[in-house]
Design a protein around this motif. Structure first.
Motif, short mmCIF file in Angstrom:
data_model
loop_
_atom_site.label_atom_id
_atom_site.label_comp_id
_atom_site.label_asym_id
_atom_site.label_seq_id
_atom_site.Cartn_x
_atom_site.Cartn_y
_atom_site.Cartn_z
N SER A 7 -1.65 -1.57 -6.29
CA SER A 7 -0.50 -1.08 -5.48
C SER A 7 0.71 -0.85 -6.37
CB SER A 7 -0.17 -2.11 -4.38
OG SER A 7 -1.25 -2.26 -3.49
N GLY A 70 -1.10 0.63 -1.65
CA GLY A 70 -0.10 1.30 -2.51
C GLY A 70 0.46 2.57 -1.88
N ASN A 825 8.18 -2.54 -9.12
CA ASN A 825 6.73 -2.38 -9.24
C ASN A 825 6.22 -2.97 -10.56
OD1 ASN A 825 5.25 -0.72 -7.00
ND2 ASN A 825 7.30 0.22 -7.21
#
Length: 844
Positions: A7, A70, A825
């Protein structure tokens, strides 16, 4: 492997792509017509851990459990909001205000590109191209027909040789608009006052003397009627030669003491006996009796002559007599003092001072008219100076004179003559007095008459021409065989023929004078008006041009129609007949003139023949009749040898008629034939031929869209014609409709072509192909091409360019959020890695 790693990896990827879009936007922040891109994310497929269940009777529903895998980049869309405009002052720089795209030709024949960047210019071949060389699409005007070819497909905008010049066009129509000012003054000729002998009913306040001097009598002014006292005059009404009353009455100051030979003798006014007296003659008789008594003989004669007591010793039969003095009534004694003397010779004679009868009357109270004045004079003299009914005063309207008549018997010694007769005004001035009494003072013997000078008044319309006087009282000298003739001119043009007015016309019956006709000033007014062409069917219409003598103090007043073009240029009078008319000519030899003003509006207009030669057309508007709102339009030209004429009037003039509110009504010929439409021919007298059937527009009936009437300042505001000479192209500009406008050296402004704009159902579906251009796709839909300002298409602004719509502040905010997303992220990956590391360490 942990799902979070994958993800996070997808999150890094989409934020990286977002940063790519942001970088592109910021790199094109100053790119003309650039449209910013915008990234749109969406999540990936989620893994379901457990499905949801529905509720049962005792247990509620359960929600599904899913774990996302994701994110992915859904799309990069273009933002088509308008960018701001910046001014460049380059005419070929264009921007679109609103929706739409410029249409450009692509690399292949049927390929079209679309752009918001309008940085265009004309290349060496006349093509309008973009900065990348793509041709701008639109439609051109057919150079043969002048029609825009919008019913065909778009084509390149090319201002080529066909548009570099326009050939000459002969004028086919003209129009004039403006105000014809009604503020105009007429020409006025005013002659001196004419006089006529006065009638008995004329007012003393409005008459003139025989010398033409206005009578100087004021309202309530005292006027003394005077004459030498006679034997008939009562002594109580006697005044001395300084106009002071002797004051003799019955009650006081009524005794005269006369000392004769040093002895006093008393004479009493109103007394009895030989020494009593009442009248002048009574006192004279009493004094004569007393003198003869003292002399002892009838040696003395005492008489009343010319207002004086006269003592004459006519014989020497008795004793000498001496009058020593007078006393008693003081003023009478002074008046008698000249009689004091010694009378010792038969020729001895002495006279007293002059004594007068006087009576005061008041102008405006006791009399107003001349006949009333005559009655007042007669009443005063009759019975006080002359015997009752022996004096008559009349005013003769035929001669304008007072007539004084003494009807006493010339053979009767007891009846006196009228002597020392005058009329004295109290205030300054002598015109009245000198006109009332021709010889100052006046004597009217028994059986004789006397007269005043002529009294005159201002002439009236009804007065006969034969009995007129100038303003200085001189007769005009017109006789029965006189005929007045006159010629004149109006507006600089001499009138044809001669006007005339006879003074007298003999009747049919030579034995009946009442059958004869003596023409009047009213007849002269009408004849003059008719000669000058002025309407005279009614008095009000006649008075507009030849004023009433009654209303203008006896003056001949000639008034033209208002405005300079109607001015009376001249009027000359001549008299035919056998008399001497020098006085008449002197009178009519000059005048006081009010100059005419206004009533003329002129303007010039340049027109063109078939070869493009210039010619001047001059419009001249002249007021004809201000009461009827009629004007005359004359077309003229100062060009040598050239001529112009209206087709509808067979001349160069027509008449314009306007409504009462000043709006245009209709056109007509001089004869009154209405003209529905007006055209003119202009002959330039050169090789280009006649400019035929030029339509002349002056306005619409009942409207104010052409020439119209109004007070105040006037003038022509606009003249329009459609001809022009040959011209070369000097400049090209664009208007808001996207029209390509050519400006030529002959001042012609011609539409050459039209820029095309395209709109799309889904502009976000356009494909960027570089050079700030787009290509249509199946997603965008087919381009809808048309002219600016139609449908949903915007307007064109020339001399401006559309800036990029990139908003740096928004881009920087987006950059921060993208950076933080990327960082977050990356932290997910490192954290997941640490978790895996911890897991691996469990087996150690």
């Amino acid at each position: 492997m942990m799902r979070s790693l994958y993800s996070a990896i997808s999150g890094l990827g989409v934020n990286q792509r977002a940063m790519d879009v942001l970088g592109n936007n910021i790199s094109n922040v100053n790119t003309i017509g650039f449209k910013a891109g915008r990234t749109v994310f969406q999540d990936m497929l989620s893994q379901t851990i457990s499905g949801g269940t529905s509720a049962t009777g005792s247990v509620g529903s359960r929600n599904p459990s899913q774990i996302g895998l994701g994110s992915v980049l859904a799309t990069v869309t273009n933002v088509f909001t308008d960018g701001t405009s910046k001014t460049t002052d380059v005419d070929t720089d264009l921007s679109i205000q609103g929706d739409g795209f410029f249409v450009l030709s692509g690399q292949s024949q049927n390929e079209f590109l679309y752009t918001r960047a309008g940085d265009f210019n004309f290349d060496s071949t006349g093509h309008l191209v973009s900065s990348s060389g793509f041709g701008v699409q639109g439609w051109m005007v057919d150079p043969e027909t002048g029609e825009l070819q919008t019913d065909t497909n778009t084509d390149a905008i090319i201002v080529g040789t066909d548009y570099q010049a326009v050939e000459a066009k002969a004028t086919t129509k003209t129009s004039v608009a403006g105000i014809l000012s009604t503020d105009a003054d007429p020409n006025v000729l005013e002659y001196p006052t004419l006089l006529h002998s006065a009638e008995g009913g004329a007012s003393i306040f409005s008459v003139y003397s025989a010398k033409g001097v206005k009578m100087d009598v004021a309202a309530d002014e005292p006027i003394k009627i005077k004459a030498h006292a006679t034997g008939l005059t009562d002594m109580s009404k006697i005044y001395n030669d300084t106009d002071v009353s002797l004051g003799i009455t019955n009650s006081s100051n009524n005794s005269l003491l006369v000392y004769i030979n040093n002895t006093a003798y008393t004479f009493v006014y109103g007394g009895a006996g030989p020494n009593g007296f009442t009248t002048m003659q009574g006192l004279a008789d009493a004094l004569e009796t007393q003198l003869n008594t003292v002399a002892g003989a009838a040696d003395f004669d005492v008489s009343v002559t010319n207002g004086k007591f006269t003592i004459a010793k006519t014989a020497d039969a008795g004793a000498d007599v001496t009058i020593n003095s007078f006393s008693g009534s003081a003023r009478l004694a002074v008046a008698m003092q000249n009689l004091a003397s010694t009378y010792d010779d038969a020729s001895d004679t002495k006279s007293s001072e002059q004594l007068y009868f006087e009576q005061t009357i008041y102008a405006g109270r006791d009399f107003t008219t001349l006949s009333e004045l005559a009655a007042e004079i007669e009443a005063a003299i009759d019975g006080n100076v002359l015997k009752s009914d022996d004096f008559t005063v009349t005013f003769d309207s035929a001669t304008g004179k007072f007539s004084y008549a003494n009807t006493g018997d010339p053979l009767d010694a007891t009846e006196p003559n009228l002597t020392g007769f005058t009329l004295d005004k109290a205030y300054s001035g002598t015109s009245f007095e000198l006109n009332m009494v021709t010889n100052d003072p006046l004597t009217v013997a028994k059986g004789a008459t006397g007269s005043s000078n002529t009294f005159l008044r201002e002439a009236k319309d009804s007065d006969a021409l034969i009995n007129l006087f100038t303003s200085n009282g001189t007769s005009m000298g017109l006789t029965q065989d006189s005929v007045l003739q006159f010629t004149g001119g109006v507006g600089g043009t001499n009138l044809t023929g001669t006007g005339s007015q006879p003074v007298y016309s003999a009747g049919i019956d030579p034995l009946d004078p009442a059958d004869d006709v003596y023409f009047t000033l009213q007849d002269l007014r009408t004849s003059i008006a008719d000669y000058f062409g002025y309407t005279s069917s009614s008095e009000s219409e006649l008075s507009r041009h030849v004023g009433s003598f009654d209303d203008n103090a006896g003056k001949l007043v000639l008034t033209s129609n208002a405005g300079i073009p109607n001015a009376i240029s001249f009027i000359d009078f001549e008299v035919l007949g056998s008399g001497n008319y020098s006085t008449f000519y002197d009178y009519f030899d000059y005048s006081s003139t009010q100059a005419a003003t206004g009533g003329v509006v002129t303007t010039s207009q340049t027109i063109y023949d078939a070869q493009g030669n210039e010619h001047t057309l001059k419009y001249k508007f002249e007021m004809v009749d201000s009461m009827k709102n009629t004007w005359k339009l004359t077309l003229e030209t100062p060009d040598t040898g050239a001529s112009v004429a209206f087709n509808e009037s067979a001349g160069d003039s027509v008449y314009l008629h306007f409504n009462n509110n000043g709006s245009f009504s209709y056109m007509a010929t001089e004869g009154g034939t209405r003209i529905p439409s007006l055209t003119a021919n202009f002959n330039p007298n050169n090789g280009a031929g006649v400019i035929s059937d030029i339509a002349v527009s002056l306005g619409t009936a009942a409207l104010f869209d052409g020439v119209y009437l109004s007070s105040g300042d006037g003038g022509i505001e606009k003249t329009i014609q459609d001809g022009y000479p040959t011209g070369t192209l000097e400049d090209v500009m664009f208007n808001s409709a996207g029209e390509i406008i050519g400006y030529y050296s002959n001042s012609e402004v011609v539409k050459l072509g039209q820029i095309a704009l395209a709109t799309f159902t889904n502009p976000q579906g356009l494909l960027k192909v570089g050079d700030t251009t787009f290509r249509a796709t199946t997603s965008s839909g087919v381009a809808s091409v048309g002219t600016p300002g139609t449908g949903a298409r915007g307007d064109i602004s020339s001399g401006t360019l559309e800036n990029s719509n990139v908003d740096l502040s928004s881009e920087f905010v987006n950059m921060i959020t993208t950076q933080r997303g990327f960082q977050a992220n990356s932290r997910v990956i490192t954290t997941s890695d640490e978790m895996l590391q911890e897991l691996l360490s469990l087996k150690r």
